[in-house]
Design an enzyme around this catalytic site. Structure first.
Site, PDB file in Angstrom:
ATOM      1  N   PRO A   1       0.836  -1.216   0.014  1.00 55.02           N
ATOM      2  CA  PRO A   1       0.161  -0.013  -0.116  1.00 55.02           C
ATOM      3  C   PRO A   1       1.064   1.198   0.161  1.00 55.02           C
ATOM      4  O   PRO A   1       1.824   1.650   0.577  1.00 55.02           O
ATOM      5  CB  PRO A   1      -0.696  -0.051   1.502  1.00 55.02           C
ATOM      6  CG  PRO A   1       0.000  -0.989   2.237  1.00 55.02           C
ATOM      7  CD  PRO A   1       1.189  -1.590   1.191  1.00 55.02           C
ATOM      8  N   GLU A   2       0.530   2.045  -1.081  1.00 53.52           N
ATOM      9  CA  GLU A   2       1.057   3.387  -1.000  1.00 53.52           C
ATOM     10  C   GLU A   2      -0.074   4.295  -0.768  1.00 53.52           C
ATOM     11  O   GLU A   2      -1.196   3.985  -0.772  1.00 53.52           O
ATOM     12  CB  GLU A   2       1.863   3.684  -2.273  1.00 53.52           C
ATOM     13  CG  GLU A   2       2.649   2.848  -2.649  1.00 53.52           C
ATOM     14  CD  GLU A   2       3.543   2.912  -3.887  1.00 53.52           C
ATOM     15  OE1 GLU A   2       3.668   4.177  -4.181  1.00 53.52           O
ATOM     16  OE2 GLU A   2       3.898   1.979  -4.566  1.00 53.52           O
ATOM     17  N   ARG A  29       2.746 -10.916   6.139  1.00 56.21           N
ATOM     18  CA  ARG A  29       4.037 -10.476   6.337  1.00 56.21           C
ATOM     19  C   ARG A  29       4.383  -9.926   7.985  1.00 56.21           C
ATOM     20  O   ARG A  29       5.341  -9.728   8.309  1.00 56.21           O
ATOM     21  CB  ARG A  29       4.704  -9.798   5.368  1.00 56.21           C
ATOM     22  CG  ARG A  29       4.854 -10.683   4.257  1.00 56.21           C
ATOM     23  CD  ARG A  29       5.376  -9.861   3.027  1.00 56.21           C
ATOM     24  NE  ARG A  29       6.733  -9.338   3.097  1.00 56.21           N
ATOM     25  CZ  ARG A  29       7.405  -8.751   2.113  1.00 56.21           C
ATOM     26  NH1 ARG A  29       6.975  -8.319   1.031  1.00 56.21           N
ATOM     27  NH2 ARG A  29       8.719  -8.668   2.146  1.00 56.21           N
TER      28      ARG A  29
END
Length: 277
Positions: free
Chosen positions: A2-3, A115
């Site tokens: 995500p940006e 993660r």
DNA sequence: ACACGCTCCTGAACGC
DNA sequence: TGCGTTCAGGAGCGTG
């Protein structure tokens, strides 16, 4: 994932359901995310009422009536899932918040992150400028504070390339590896250029391209390469608009030469050697 | 003070 | 099919 555009997409989706909803329960299944989730997150949030969510850089912030703010960071692989039910838990569902809105409808908000580079925390509203993750964040790309002068003052003291500078959250908040390449292609500036070689016109183009690329991506629900999904499960469709990211050896849309990739600070960086100067 | 690698972690894609 | 290797959209931290 995500940006900024992906985080903005998630924040807007949350906004549609959490505002003025009561927190019925907070279920924490794992606390060993990027940092340890605070032990009192559950008791702090339960029975409080959410206000309008907003985004700062890549952080999602949800204020509450009692004066706290829930902070969510999605790391590389984090996702928020919103359902109008309480589904069976899936692998990597680490935190789930059950809310009830003004018309007594129940929703579940699930934080899933394989993660575990992401993080969930809370802070007091008055500490928003002091929180360790928020205190050093630079200007918002859509803010009026992002000016040529602002960049010039920072860049004149720096020895780094413009690609790294765009990724530096202390300068501009929210740009990540995909959009850094896309922004520089649109601005026709090579990612390797040292920031103190950039002229006023270059800075202007970088600012303009940043706003345009991010805005357009938000409109499409972000970019899904692998992980990103909107909270209702839909994908992000900016991928089809990418000009250079992931396009190694494909024809440049501007000149038909082949897009190149080079590794800058260990991150793949895509560019057109002919179009970008 | 700054710039740059390293590192956390899982899963998917790829090569043999 | 199976196993090992490499790579991934983030970003703080330690080091030089």
């Amino acid at each position: 994932m995500p940006e900024l555009p992906e985080v903005e997409t998630v924040t807007r989706a949350l906004s549609r359901i959490v505002r003025r909803s009561k927190v019925k329960s907070v279920e924490i299944y794992r606390t060993d995310l990027r940092w340890k989730v605070p032990d009192d997150l559950k008791e702090t949030l339960e029975n409080d009422i959410f206000e309008e969510p907003f985004r700062r850089g890549k952080y999602i912030l949800i204020p509450t009536e009692k004066g706290n703010i829930l902070l969510i960071h999605l790391g590389m692989s984090g996702q928020i899932k919103i359902k109008d039910s309480i589904p069976t838990l899936l692998k990597h569902d680490h935190i789930r918040i059950i809310i009830e809105n003004k018309t007594n409808h129940i929703f579940s908000i699930t934080y899933n992150d394989p993660r575990r580079f992401g993080y969930v925390d809370y802070l007091n509203k008055v500490d928003i400028k002091k929180h360790f993750l928020l205190k050093n964040i630079g200007v918002e790309p859509f803010s009026e504070d992002l000016t040529k002068n602002y960049l010039h003052n920072i860049f004149k003291k720096k020895i780094t390339n413009i690609k790294n500078a765009l990724l530096d959250q202390k300068i501009i908040a929210g740009i990540g590896n995909i959009y850094a390449s896309e922004i520089l292609f649109k601005a026709k500036i090579k990612p390797h250029r040292n920031v103190n070689s950039l002229k006023s016109k270059d800075l202007e183009l970088i600012i303009k391209s940043t706003k345009e690329i991010l805005k357009k991506s938000i409109k499409k629900g972000g970019t899904t390469i692998k992980d990103h999904k909107q909270p209702d499960g839909k994908l992000g469709y900016f991928k089809q608009d990418l000009a250079v990211y992931g396009k190694e050896n494909k024809k440049c849309i501007g000149c038909n030469n082949l897009i190149e990739v080079s590794i800058i600070s260990n991150r793949s960086t895509f560019f057109c050697d002919y179009c970008q100067k």
